[in-house]
Motif scaffolding. Structure first.
Motif, PDB file in Angstrom:
ATOM      1  N   SER A  24       0.798  -1.228   0.000  1.00 37.15           N
ATOM      2  CA  SER A  24       0.000   0.000   0.000  1.00 37.15           C
ATOM      3  C   SER A  24       0.828   1.276   0.000  1.00 37.15           C
ATOM      4  CB  SER A  24      -0.928   0.015   1.217  1.00 37.15           C
ATOM      5  OG  SER A  24      -0.167   0.004   2.411  1.00 37.15           O
ATOM      6  N   GLN A  25       2.150   1.156   0.034  1.00 37.53           N
ATOM      7  CA  GLN A  25       3.008   2.330   0.183  1.00 37.53           C
ATOM      8  C   GLN A  25       3.800   2.676  -1.067  1.00 37.53           C
ATOM      9  OE1 GLN A  25       2.805   4.144   3.190  1.00 37.53           O
ATOM     10  NE2 GLN A  25       1.125   2.708   3.461  1.00 37.53           N
ATOM     11  N   LEU A  30      -0.760   4.464  -3.665  1.00 35.50           N
ATOM     12  CA  LEU A  30      -1.246   5.654  -2.966  1.00 35.50           C
ATOM     13  C   LEU A  30      -2.142   6.486  -3.880  1.00 35.50           C
ATOM     14  CD1 LEU A  30       2.030   6.466  -1.045  1.00 35.50           C
ATOM     15  CD2 LEU A  30      -0.155   5.736  -0.027  1.00 35.50           C
ATOM     16  N   ALA A  52      -4.116   2.610   2.022  1.00 32.33           N
ATOM     17  CA  ALA A  52      -3.446   3.379   3.067  1.00 32.33           C
ATOM     18  C   ALA A  52      -4.402   4.433   3.618  1.00 32.33           C
ATOM     19  CB  ALA A  52      -2.203   4.065   2.492  1.00 32.33           C
ATOM     20  N   PRO A  55      -3.784   8.826   2.289  1.00 33.29           N
ATOM     21  CA  PRO A  55      -2.877   8.583   1.174  1.00 33.29           C
ATOM     22  C   PRO A  55      -2.237   9.843   0.605  1.00 33.29           C
ATOM     23  CG  PRO A  55      -5.154   8.292   0.481  1.00 33.29           C
ATOM     24  CD  PRO A  55      -5.166   8.448   1.968  1.00 33.29           C
ATOM     25  N   GLU A  56      -2.933  10.973   0.674  1.00 32.40           N
ATOM     26  CA  GLU A  56      -2.340  12.209   0.158  1.00 32.40           C
ATOM     27  C   GLU A  56      -1.085  12.586   0.941  1.00 32.40           C
ATOM     28  OE1 GLU A  56      -5.534  11.968   1.146  1.00 32.40           O
ATOM     29  OE2 GLU A  56      -6.833  12.575  -0.528  1.00 32.40           O
ATOM     30  N   THR A  58       0.699  10.616   2.896  1.00 30.35           N
ATOM     31  CA  THR A  58       1.696   9.556   2.757  1.00 30.35           C
ATOM     32  C   THR A  58       2.440   9.672   1.444  1.00 30.35           C
ATOM     33  OG1 THR A  58       0.300   8.110   4.105  1.00 30.35           O
ATOM     34  CG2 THR A  58       2.048   7.058   2.839  1.00 30.35           C
ATOM     35  N   LEU A  59       1.708   9.952   0.368  1.00 28.07           N
ATOM     36  CA  LEU A  59       2.343  10.123  -0.944  1.00 28.07           C
ATOM     37  C   LEU A  59       3.305  11.300  -0.924  1.00 28.07           C
ATOM     38  CD1 LEU A  59       2.727   9.455  -3.928  1.00 28.07           C
ATOM     39  CD2 LEU A  59       0.670  10.814  -4.412  1.00 28.07           C
TER      40      LEU A  59
END
Length: 94
Positions: A24-25, A30, A52, A55-56, A58-59
């Motif tokens: 998911s990473q 993402l 995730a 996601p925003e 994390t991305l």
């Protein structure tokens, strides 16, 4: 039209594969997570269990750790995602 021909497919299709494999990473995963509802509504099978959270953020953090141009690249990726979704929605209506 083949999904591989849609703009942004180079990120979205591998992202779907990543999610199906429990990853998911990645950038693609993402991006898919960001537009999961939109992609699902247009007919794609999005594995929701592996999405995730946030996601925003994390991305952006992933890009910032790796690139000097994180902001520009992030925006370019979101534009590609939007282009893919728009094209997919047009296909879904036809």
């Amino acid at each position: 039209m083949n999904l591989k021909e849609l703009p942004g497919a180079e990120w979205i299709l591998p992202g779907l594969d990543d999610l199906q494999q429990g990853q998911s990473q990645t950038i693609g995963a993402l991006l898919v997570a960001i537009a999961a509802t939109r992609l699902s509504t247009a007919g794609l099978d999005v594995p929701k269990a592996t999405l995730a959270s946030e996601p925003e953020l994390t991305l952006y953090a992933l890009l910032q750790a790796d690139r000097d141009d994180a902001y520009q690249f992030y925006n370019a990726l979101l534009q590609r995602l939007n282009s893919f979704c728009n094209a997919l929605e047009v296909l879904d209506r036809s």
